[in-house]
Design a protein around this motif. Structure first.
Motif, short mmCIF file in Angstrom:
data_model
loop_
_atom_site.label_atom_id
_atom_site.label_comp_id
_atom_site.label_asym_id
_atom_site.label_seq_id
_atom_site.Cartn_x
_atom_site.Cartn_y
_atom_site.Cartn_z
N GLY A 111 34.58 56.66 35.81
CA GLY A 111 33.37 56.51 35.46
C GLY A 111 32.69 55.67 34.42
O GLY A 111 32.00 54.95 34.40
N LEU A 176 28.99 60.57 32.83
CA LEU A 176 28.33 60.34 34.38
C LEU A 176 26.80 60.52 33.66
O LEU A 176 26.55 59.58 34.90
CB LEU A 176 28.64 62.34 34.45
N LEU A 180 23.83 57.51 35.91
CA LEU A 180 22.65 58.52 36.34
C LEU A 180 21.78 57.51 36.77
O LEU A 180 21.07 57.25 35.48
CB LEU A 180 22.08 59.67 35.55
N ALA A 184 20.64 57.77 42.61
CA ALA A 184 22.77 58.36 42.68
C ALA A 184 22.70 60.09 42.50
O ALA A 184 23.15 60.72 43.14
CB ALA A 184 23.06 57.76 41.43
N LEU A 185 20.94 59.94 42.13
CA LEU A 185 20.84 61.65 41.68
C LEU A 185 20.62 62.58 43.20
O LEU A 185 21.14 63.47 43.12
CB LEU A 185 19.22 61.94 42.01
N ILE A 188 24.56 63.23 43.43
CA ILE A 188 25.04 64.58 42.48
C ILE A 188 24.75 65.48 42.14
O ILE A 188 25.14 66.16 41.93
CB ILE A 188 24.53 63.05 41.16
N GLY A 192 27.25 69.13 43.46
CA GLY A 192 27.02 69.43 42.01
C GLY A 192 27.10 71.14 42.51
O GLY A 192 27.65 72.26 42.73
N GLY A 215 29.75 65.23 48.24
CA GLY A 215 28.63 64.23 47.96
C GLY A 215 29.04 62.77 47.66
O GLY A 215 27.60 61.82 48.17
#
Length: 231
Positions: A111, A176, A180, A184-185, A188, A192, A215
């Protein structure tokens, strides 16, 4: 980016890893492992949450093969970290020593490195060695101190023990958030949702694998859609 800059960038990870590793060392001795065995787990496995799972499996008397395959399944996601970094770094990035620095690609190291690349920094193997070395040293030394303190070290401070349990999750969430972006949303969110559903209806290991695969697929689809829209 130099080895020294990697060490400096690893400071948040070090501050998170040491107390969690201390908690692991305490937990390991509580389950009956010697200090040397506890440190050996961190030296050889170096897998964070998987090490706590290993203690649970050993304490419950799970067969060695079952424990081994469970830990392998839980850590399959690490196989994607190196290729993901290389894709972000570009074809000109050096990778002659990838066989060495890639071993240190934990969730948090990945990350941090990905966040640096996303912010426009150039990929450097020296930086990766600094980042990975600092994190590894913090984890192993924290385990050693925890094992030396013994299995009852946190009994008098239950609130501290509870806080340490969440520290690794909080650290990864902070990393993370640093990468953001609108692009990338979708990946992600998809990861999730899949992780939560897999964990609720099956198990934590299934949730992690489901989140990783979902993902990745969502990221590929989103990238393709953006590429077609740009044409």
């Amino acid at each position: 980016m130099t080895f020294r800059s990697g060490l400096i960038a690893a400071l948040p990870i070090v501050l998170g890893y040491f107390p969690i590793a201390f908690s692991f060392g305490v937990a390991a001795t509580r389950t009956g492992l010697t200090g040397i065995e506890a440190v050996a787990l961190s030296l050889l496995i170096y897998a964070g949450a998987s090490q706590f799972l290993a203690l649970t499996l050993f304490a419950s008397g799970a067969p060695v093969l079952v424990a081994a395959f469970t830990l392998i399944a839980m850590n399959l996601r690490h196989l994607l970290y190196g290729p993901a970094l290389m894709k972000q770094a570009g074809p000109e990035a050096g990778r002659s020593k990838a066989w060495a620095w890639a071993w240190g690609l934990t969730d948090e190291v990945f990350g941090q490195a990905l966040g640096a690349l996303t912010r426009g920094q150039r990929f450097s193997e020296a930086y990766m060695f600094g980042l990975g070395f600092a994190a590894y040293a913090a984890w192993v030394s924290g385990t050693a101190v925890g094992a030396l303190a013994g299995g009852g070290a946190l009994d008098a401070w239950p609130a501290v023990g509870a806080g340490l349990d969440f520290m690794l999750t909080a650290l990864f969430l902070a990393l993370l958030m640093s990468i953001l972006s609108r692009a990338a949303l979708p990946a992600i969110l998809a990861a999730g949702v899949a992780t939560v559903l897999g964990t609720v209806f099956w198990s934590g290991t299934t949730g992690i694998l489901a989140g990783m695969i979902t993902g990745a697929l969502a990221g590929v689809v989103a990238t393709r859609i953006r590429g077609e829209a740009a044409q």
